[in-house]
Motif scaffolding. Structure first.
Motif, PDB file in Angstrom:
ATOM      1  N   ASP A  60       0.836  -1.206   0.000  1.00  0.00           N
ATOM      2  CA  ASP A  60       0.000   0.000   0.000  1.00  0.00           C
ATOM      3  C   ASP A  60       0.870   1.256   0.000  1.00  0.00           C
ATOM      4  O   ASP A  60       0.606   2.220  -0.724  1.00  0.00           O
ATOM      5  N   GLN A  61       1.965   1.236   0.808  1.00  0.00           N
ATOM      6  CA  GLN A  61       2.878   2.367   0.831  1.00  0.00           C
ATOM      7  C   GLN A  61       3.645   2.493  -0.488  1.00  0.00           C
ATOM      8  O   GLN A  61       3.897   3.606  -0.977  1.00  0.00           O
ATOM      9  N   ALA A  62       4.008   1.343  -1.064  1.00  0.00           N
ATOM     10  CA  ALA A  62       4.696   1.358  -2.358  1.00  0.00           C
ATOM     11  C   ALA A  62       3.777   1.900  -3.452  1.00  0.00           C
ATOM     12  O   ALA A  62       4.220   2.616  -4.358  1.00  0.00           O
ATOM     13  N   PHE A  63       2.494   1.562  -3.372  1.00  0.00           N
ATOM     14  CA  PHE A  63       1.505   2.078  -4.325  1.00  0.00           C
ATOM     15  C   PHE A  63       1.444   3.603  -4.252  1.00  0.00           C
ATOM     16  O   PHE A  63       1.460   4.295  -5.283  1.00  0.00           O
ATOM     17  N   ALA A  64       1.398   4.143  -3.032  1.00  0.00           N
ATOM     18  CA  ALA A  64       1.358   5.596  -2.861  1.00  0.00           C
ATOM     19  C   ALA A  64       2.644   6.241  -3.364  1.00  0.00           C
ATOM     20  O   ALA A  64       2.617   7.325  -3.967  1.00  0.00           O
ATOM     21  N   ARG A  65       3.782   5.558  -3.123  1.00  0.00           N
ATOM     22  CA  ARG A  65       5.079   6.115  -3.552  1.00  0.00           C
ATOM     23  C   ARG A  65       5.184   6.185  -5.076  1.00  0.00           C
ATOM     24  O   ARG A  65       5.783   7.114  -5.630  1.00  0.00           O
ATOM     25  N   PHE A  67       2.632   6.364  -7.238  1.00  0.00           N
ATOM     26  CA  PHE A  67       1.412   6.866  -7.877  1.00  0.00           C
ATOM     27  C   PHE A  67       1.689   8.023  -8.839  1.00  0.00           C
ATOM     28  O   PHE A  67       1.137   8.061  -9.948  1.00  0.00           O
ATOM     29  N   TYR A  68       2.524   8.972  -8.438  1.00  0.00           N
ATOM     30  CA  TYR A  68       2.763  10.145  -9.280  1.00  0.00           C
ATOM     31  C   TYR A  68       3.835   9.898 -10.342  1.00  0.00           C
ATOM     32  O   TYR A  68       4.034  10.729 -11.226  1.00  0.00           O
ATOM     33  N   GLU A  69       4.523   8.750 -10.266  1.00  0.00           N
ATOM     34  CA  GLU A  69       5.588   8.457 -11.234  1.00  0.00           C
ATOM     35  C   GLU A  69       5.151   7.446 -12.290  1.00  0.00           C
ATOM     36  O   GLU A  69       5.685   7.454 -13.398  1.00  0.00           O
ATOM     37  N   TYR A  70       4.201   6.575 -11.952  1.00  0.00           N
ATOM     38  CA  TYR A  70       3.775   5.543 -12.898  1.00  0.00           C
ATOM     39  C   TYR A  70       2.584   6.059 -13.703  1.00  0.00           C
ATOM     40  O   TYR A  70       1.586   6.510 -13.125  1.00  0.00           O
ATOM     41  N   PRO A  71       2.635   5.992 -15.025  1.00  0.00           N
ATOM     42  CA  PRO A  71       1.594   6.642 -15.843  1.00  0.00           C
ATOM     43  C   PRO A  71       0.227   5.971 -15.800  1.00  0.00           C
ATOM     44  O   PRO A  71      -0.807   6.647 -15.778  1.00  0.00           O
ATOM     45  N   ASN A  72       0.188   4.616 -15.802  1.00  0.00           N
ATOM     46  CA  ASN A  72      -1.085   3.887 -15.854  1.00  0.00           C
ATOM     47  C   ASN A  72      -1.539   3.570 -14.427  1.00  0.00           C
ATOM     48  O   ASN A  72      -1.084   2.597 -13.822  1.00  0.00           O
ATOM     49  N   LYS A  73      -2.440   4.379 -13.897  1.00  0.00           N
ATOM     50  CA  LYS A  73      -2.839   4.256 -12.488  1.00  0.00           C
ATOM     51  C   LYS A  73      -3.594   2.958 -12.209  1.00  0.00           C
ATOM     52  O   LYS A  73      -3.402   2.320 -11.171  1.00  0.00           O
ATOM     53  N   LYS A  74      -4.463   2.541 -13.142  1.00  0.00           N
ATOM     54  CA  LYS A  74      -5.243   1.322 -12.912  1.00  0.00           C
ATOM     55  C   LYS A  74      -4.353   0.078 -12.935  1.00  0.00           C
ATOM     56  O   LYS A  74      -4.563  -0.862 -12.163  1.00  0.00           O
ATOM     57  N   LYS A  75      -3.367   0.073 -13.836  1.00  0.00           N
ATOM     58  CA  LYS A  75      -2.441  -1.061 -13.865  1.00  0.00           C
ATOM     59  C   LYS A  75      -1.602  -1.097 -12.590  1.00  0.00           C
ATOM     60  O   LYS A  75      -1.319  -2.165 -12.039  1.00  0.00           O
ATOM     61  N   LEU A  76      -1.198   0.079 -12.109  1.00  0.00           N
ATOM     62  CA  LEU A  76      -0.473   0.156 -10.840  1.00  0.00           C
ATOM     63  C   LEU A  76      -1.336  -0.372  -9.702  1.00  0.00           C
ATOM     64  O   LEU A  76      -0.863  -1.130  -8.844  1.00  0.00           O
ATOM     65  N   PHE A  77      -2.610  -0.004  -9.697  1.00  0.00           N
ATOM     66  CA  PHE A  77      -3.553  -0.451  -8.667  1.00  0.00           C
ATOM     67  C   PHE A  77      -3.658  -1.976  -8.659  1.00  0.00           C
ATOM     68  O   PHE A  77      -3.550  -2.618  -7.610  1.00  0.00           O
ATOM     69  N   SER A  78      -3.860  -2.562  -9.829  1.00  0.00           N
ATOM     70  CA  SER A  78      -4.009  -4.017  -9.937  1.00  0.00           C
ATOM     71  C   SER A  78      -2.730  -4.735  -9.540  1.00  0.00           C
ATOM     72  O   SER A  78      -2.767  -5.738  -8.822  1.00  0.00           O
ATOM     73  N   THR A  79      -1.593  -4.225  -9.990  1.00  0.00           N
ATOM     74  CA  THR A  79      -0.308  -4.861  -9.685  1.00  0.00           C
ATOM     75  C   THR A  79      -0.018  -4.830  -8.188  1.00  0.00           C
ATOM     76  O   THR A  79       0.457  -5.809  -7.611  1.00  0.00           O
ATOM     77  N   ALA A  80      -0.311  -3.699  -7.558  1.00  0.00           N
ATOM     78  CA  ALA A  80      -0.018  -3.550  -6.129  1.00  0.00           C
ATOM     79  C   ALA A  80      -0.884  -4.444  -5.257  1.00  0.00           C
ATOM     80  O   ALA A  80      -0.471  -4.833  -4.153  1.00  0.00           O
ATOM     81  N   MET A  81      -2.088  -4.815  -5.734  1.00  0.00           N
ATOM     82  CA  MET A  81      -3.008  -5.590  -4.896  1.00  0.00           C
ATOM     83  C   MET A  81      -2.809  -7.095  -4.988  1.00  0.00           C
ATOM     84  O   MET A  81      -3.261  -7.837  -4.103  1.00  0.00           O
ATOM     85  N   ILE A  82      -2.145  -7.572  -6.025  1.00  0.00           N
ATOM     86  CA  ILE A  82      -2.042  -9.015  -6.250  1.00  0.00           C
ATOM     87  C   ILE A  82      -1.355  -9.727  -5.086  1.00  0.00           C
ATOM     88  O   ILE A  82      -1.862 -10.728  -4.552  1.00  0.00           O
ATOM     89  N   VAL A  83      -0.181  -9.255  -4.691  1.00  0.00           N
ATOM     90  CA  VAL A  83       0.594  -9.927  -3.640  1.00  0.00           C
ATOM     91  C   VAL A  83      -0.129  -9.901  -2.289  1.00  0.00           C
ATOM     92  O   VAL A  83      -0.200 -10.938  -1.610  1.00  0.00           O
ATOM     93  N   PRO A  84      -0.684  -8.768  -1.837  1.00  0.00           N
ATOM     94  CA  PRO A  84      -1.451  -8.795  -0.583  1.00  0.00           C
ATOM     95  C   PRO A  84      -2.609  -9.786  -0.607  1.00  0.00           C
ATOM     96  O   PRO A  84      -2.882 -10.439   0.408  1.00  0.00           O
ATOM     97  N   PHE A  85      -3.269  -9.930  -1.758  1.00  0.00           N
ATOM     98  CA  PHE A  85      -4.363 -10.895  -1.836  1.00  0.00           C
ATOM     99  C   PHE A  85      -3.860 -12.333  -1.721  1.00  0.00           C
ATOM    100  O   PHE A  85      -4.484 -13.168  -1.067  1.00  0.00           O
ATOM    101  N   MET A  86      -2.737 -12.628  -2.350  1.00  0.00           N
ATOM    102  CA  MET A  86      -2.167 -13.971  -2.236  1.00  0.00           C
ATOM    103  C   MET A  86      -1.770 -14.266  -0.792  1.00  0.00           C
ATOM    104  O   MET A  86      -2.007 -15.358  -0.270  1.00  0.00           O
TER     105      MET A  86
END
Length: 476
Positions: A60-65, A67-86
């Motif tokens: 979650d902290q990495a996602f926030a870090r 957010f302003y540098e990665y262009p595709n926000k939805k792809k960033l959102f999906s990528t960041a959530m996969i590992v916590p769900f596993m």
């Protein structure tokens, strides 16, 4: 400037509304259940706190870090959530397998193991809630963020009132009501943001995983240590005292958490703003002005709670009257957390998240040592002193390491104010004569105002500058 203030006020709506709803649950619960039953409820809160600290693995902290540098926000959102769900799948499986032992440890009996199943089932909702709120917050949708925060808290409050009205007045009723209310509120949030939630592992960014892990996993390790630091006080009371002392401590902690109104509001506003300022290379005096201002404001609120603690205690049942001597040191929790968010920027900006591990270890050592020394003799009051001292150590360590690796700014006024607040909190525990402690609190409050007269003068000059310096004033 107007846009900045407007955004802050919109974030404040959610924080203030959530805090009010949280405070409203205190008289509701304490009216229906005894301190002993409330103590058992606090063990459920302990598990929730532990899950929230651990389950995200720092992504979650990495996602926030990012957010302003990665262009595709939805792809960033999906990528960041996969590992916590596993990871949550593993946690849920372990909780269900060991449900009875967990129930016996938390509540003193294994007959409540169904509550453990319900807690496990709520974990996916906690993950969705965290990342959705982060996504909304980082987009600076302050009003939407605030309204859904209020919705979740309102759902919990309504379920708690309903369950305690029509079912038994025991801790397990509060546990069921809290979980069900949380799930209902999160479900509405998910329905509102259903388009964001569509996750396809094939459409995630494999190159992003190492970056998220490099920043997030050290935070996760630090968070595990920090979670032990958060719950150790309750574990010591559980082991050395009884559920009644634990219930009084929990009620006092809830009162001290009133300061979280400012902490939550400020954090929601400050995180995206600080990253934005750093990216634009804003001068250091911007960051110092914010840090000094937030220290002054939250110190005033701290002393306000001490001045009116007798009035505040009226929201509790008379059985909880001793909580007023427990909560003074607990007020350091939101105070030190809030201020350290403005002094640890070097760790955040330079991506030295591994230093958070050392910070958490220092705070944990202080907490363990002081709880071991104080709780067996002084019970809940001893635990509160240990907790407050540990959060002061947390602030000092975060600030020290940040200033070592970053140019930073002077925090001399922070240290003087903290020392003054420690003296005031100590006297509020020792002295029970109302008129005497009131005079002491007023004197301490005046001393704080005197310390920050230069800041007040600077703020006045910034906002009411003459035309020749108006541009600088507007920027500040």
């Amino acid at each position: 400037m107007k846009a900045l203030v407007k955004r802050l006020m919109q974030f404040a709506i959610g924080s203030l509304g959530s805090a009010i709803l949280n405070l409203m649950t205190i008289p509701v619960i304490t009216f229906f259940i005894t301190p002993e039953e409330y103590g058992k409820t606090s063990m459920f809160m302990l598990v929730q706190t532990l899950l929230i600290c651990v389950i995200y693995l720092g992504y979650d902290q990495a996602f926030a870090r990012e957010f302003y540098e990665y262009p595709n926000k939805k792809k960033l959102f999906s990528t960041a959530m996969i590992v916590p769900f596993m990871f949550s799948g593993v946690v849920i499986g372990c909780m269900c397998w060991f449900a009875k032992p967990i129930s016996a440890f938390l509540f003193g009996s294994d007959v409540y193991h169904y509550a453990v199943y319900l807690i496990a089932a709520s974990i996916p909702f906690l993950i969705f809630e965290r990342f959705l709120f982060l996504y909304i917050r980082m987009q600076n949708k302050a009003l939407e963020f605030s309204l859904f925060n209020i919705l979740v808290k309102l759902s919990i409050l309504l379920c708690t009132i309903f369950f305690l009205t029509f079912f038994s007045h025991t801790f397990i009723t509060v546990v069921y009501a809290t979980i069900i209310g949380q799930v209902i509120g999160d479900a509405i949030l998910m329905i509102r943001n259903v388009r964001i939630l569509y996750m396809n592992p094939i459409k995630t960014d494999p190159d992003l995983y190492p970056r998220l892990a490099k920043f997030g996993l050290p935070i996760a390790l630090a968070t595990v240590i920090y979670s032990l630091f958060v719950i150790i006080d309750k574990l010591f009371i559980r082991y050395f005292c009884d559920f009644e002392q634990l219930g009084l401590y929990t009620a006092a902690f809830k009162i001290a958490s009133a300061l979280l109104i400012l902490q939550t509001t400020f954090s929601n506003f400050w995180v995206p703003t600080a990253y934005e300022w750093y990216k634009k290379q804003k001068p250091m005096h911007y960051f110092k002005l914010v840090s000094d201002s937030i220290m002054f404001l939250i110190a005033l609120l701290f002393m306000g709670l001490l001045l009116f603690k007798g009035v505040i205690m009226m929201i509790l049942s008379p059985e909880y009257s001793q909580a007023q001597y427990i909560f003074p040191f607990l007020c350091f929790y939101p105070l030190m957390m809030t201020v350290s968010d403005t002094t640890n920027l070097g760790i955040v900006f330079l991506k030295r998240s591994s230093l958070n591990i050392l910070v958490s270890i220092i705070a944990l050592i202080v907490s363990l040592g002081m709880n071991f020394l104080l709780v067996p003799s002084y019970g809940a009051i001893g635990a509160s002193i240990a907790t407050g001292s540990a959060y002061i150590a947390f602030f000092l360590a975060r600030t020290y390491f940040s200033m070592r690796i970053w140019k930073g700014f002077s925090v001399k006024s922070h240290l003087i104010t903290t020392l003054l607040l420690v003296v005031a909190a100590s006297l509020n525990i020792i002295i029970h004569t109302v008129w005497l402690i009131s005079i002491i609190n007023v004197v301490a409050l005046l001393c704080i105002v005197i310390i920050y007269i230069p800041l007040l003068r600077k703020l006045y000059q910034s906002f009411y500058a003459k035309p020749t310096t108006q541009k600088r004033g507007i920027e500040v």
